[in-house]
Scaffold this active site. Sequence first.
Site, PDB file in Angstrom:
ATOM      1  CG  ASP A  57       0.224   7.413   5.239  1.00  0.00           C
ATOM      2  OD1 ASP A  57      -0.716   6.586   5.218  1.00  0.00           O
ATOM      3  OD2 ASP A  57       0.403   8.274   4.356  1.00  0.00           O
ATOM      4  CG  ASP A 112      -4.401   4.270   4.993  1.00  0.00           C
ATOM      5  OD1 ASP A 112      -5.154   5.166   5.404  1.00  0.00           O
ATOM      6  OD2 ASP A 112      -3.943   4.252   3.848  1.00  0.00           O
ATOM      7  CD  GLU A 113      -3.152   9.813   6.583  1.00  0.00           C
ATOM      8  OE1 GLU A 113      -2.821  10.971   6.770  1.00  0.00           O
ATOM      9  OE2 GLU A 113      -3.986   9.464   5.704  1.00  0.00           O
TER      10      GLU A 113
END
Lengths: 389, 367
Positions: A6, A101-102
């Site tokens: 993350d 983003d993960e």
Amino acid sequence: MIIHIDMDAFFASVEELDQPELRGKPIIVGGAAESRGVVAAANYVARKQGIHSAMPTSRALRLCPQAIRLPVRMARYIEISHQIRAIFGRYTPIIEPLSLDEAFLDVRGSERLYGSAEQIARRIKLEIKTELGLTASVGLGVNKFIAKIASDLDKPDGFVLVPREQTQSFLDPLPVSRLWGVGKATHQIFDRLGVQTMAQVRQLPVAVMQDYFGNHGQQLWQLAQGIDERRVVPERQAKSISHETTFAQDISNRQALLACLMDLTEQVSSRLRHAEMLGRTVQLKLRFADFKSITRSVTLDKPTQTTEVLWQAVSKLFEQCTLSQAVRLIGMGVSNLHHETERVQEQAELFATIDSRQQALDELADKINNRFGKSTLHRASSTRRSADS
Amino acid sequence: MNINIQREQLLKPLQIVSSVVERRQSSPILSNLLVNLKGNQLTLTGTDLEVEMVAKLELMGNNEEGEVTLPARKLLDICKTLPEGAQIDININDDKALVKSGRSRFSLVTLPAAEFPNLEPMEEPFEFSMKQKDLKHLIEKTQFSMAQQDVRYYLNGLMLELQSGKLLAVATDGHRLALSEAEAEINIEESRQIIVPRKGVQELVRLIDDSESILTIQIGKNHIKVELPDITFTSKLIDGKFPDYQQVIPPSGQIVIKCDRNLLHQAFTRTSVLSNEKYRGMRLSMEPNLIRATVHNPEQEEAEEELEVDYSGDQFEIGFNVSYLLDALNAVDTEEVNVHLTDSNHSCLIQGEGENDSKYVVMPMRL
């Protein structure tokens, strides 16, 4: 072992990367206060002042008047996101992105080549840092549930490994709110039962859980024992690709919702192209102030990965929806997916279509955004939102 | 309000007006029919807000005037299942309708007639007339090429072009196109295009028959209206610009293959057995006096058909979606058919021998 990665304050960190003079100052990325914008991301300096994402910008600026507000540059974040994914791709093909983003990574097949999951995770974290100048928080656990909790425990720049045999002792003291799918309503029921920790959840008889939470009960009960059998599904095998946004304050302005929908459409179509997939069914999801959700979908004549074609379809679905209430969540997704190589039989078009022209445009935009960092290319109506901010 | 009617008199108009009522409705009133009795004239109206169907019939005996809306599907199903020759009595009291026949009794919930949506009246419609069978022919020759749910919404319908003395119909889904024309009493200087939505086309074609009787058609700014003796059909028009169809009709070309329509259709139908929904591609190989059709599927199976044709050009290959070719061959009425080709990257034109009023264009597939 499953790895969950993350990125820390992703949008804001990318802005700091591109404008190093902003480092150390409070940064908010999001819409302007005057246009009732919402914080999409805030860096850690701003978070210390109590600002968090999904908060109205106006409130954030009251909390921290010296904060610097920057518009959302989605195309740039997508570009960096692709670079991060390329780093993952060095170690495993089994990558399941949850958002820009993960992502979850399953490295069980790569351990012989690159060392243990822990070693791989450390290398990925290091490469993101040295090559891109960004920090990520990493969690490792026996399954997706554990890995995701782990990555969140030591943010930013965290690294948390939960060894298999410590899974239960790791979970036991954690609050129930860490369980997946526990929102306000579920939490209230736990409160009434006097249940606060995972240990208490797992000690309840499963029948009690089912009585109170229905089918969801058994799932929660299993999670509390650290049981989560969901696989890491790479995008190429995904049945659908979708994105959604929940607003801090419900929105009823159609124009604002459309701009948000366009951002989502750009993200989804970019992921489609990155995964070399084409989709045929386009879905729009709206959740209203009273938590009622509706979904509307349309199946196109042929599969596409073209932003404009998806945009036309989803914006038309949106136009057909009457908004009798304000909207708290908007989402768009594409399903009925085929891999590009399945497009061997290609039907020629009678009329120069949006598809053939826009396909060339998308390819060009992807290329530009991949090659030149700052020359972000995206559609005008999402710029307009930032421009009038 | 009271209506007394024989089952057979009610059934057919009821079926027609109910057909436009959609099963899933956004508002309850749309699943109802408007029932109006004035003097001895009973009027039934059904609508989905896009298409409106109005049926008129004369009642006999003693009835009581009034206006109400009744649930379409239920009324139709009751009427259908009553025995032949049954006498039906409908009595409206407050918000209930009592339907009685013999020893059967049904109490239905009504909704006020004032809530029933009216299509806006047409202002200064343009009027023309044509033979009923000509209009039917025109639609049947083209409707299968309409798009279904295309984002190019203007393709989800049939384009009618009014020209002086004739009416043209064009349908296309962007991959193939069908065009047909027929004589019509049209007095117009500049041609005019309208697009009738898919559902309107399908409802209209069911209403008309192959008779020589003359139909009057009215075109307003946003609507088309067709009046038949007992039924009035109105549909909204699609507001959009239809693509330039003339530009995509290839000139009757350099390469012409002449063959028996029926034999070609049968050969293609057989090869299509091995195609599936995802892979509709068929390869055609042309040699002097011979056409060979092959289909491969992902399971590595293969179908091949050879047919003797009248062709004297070079050897070449082209791919097509077999369904598109079958649809076009189905629409051709004549025994002989001509297939005009340019090369493997360009569309083909299919026309019945001597059938000059209809044309079918199909784009190739890259296989």
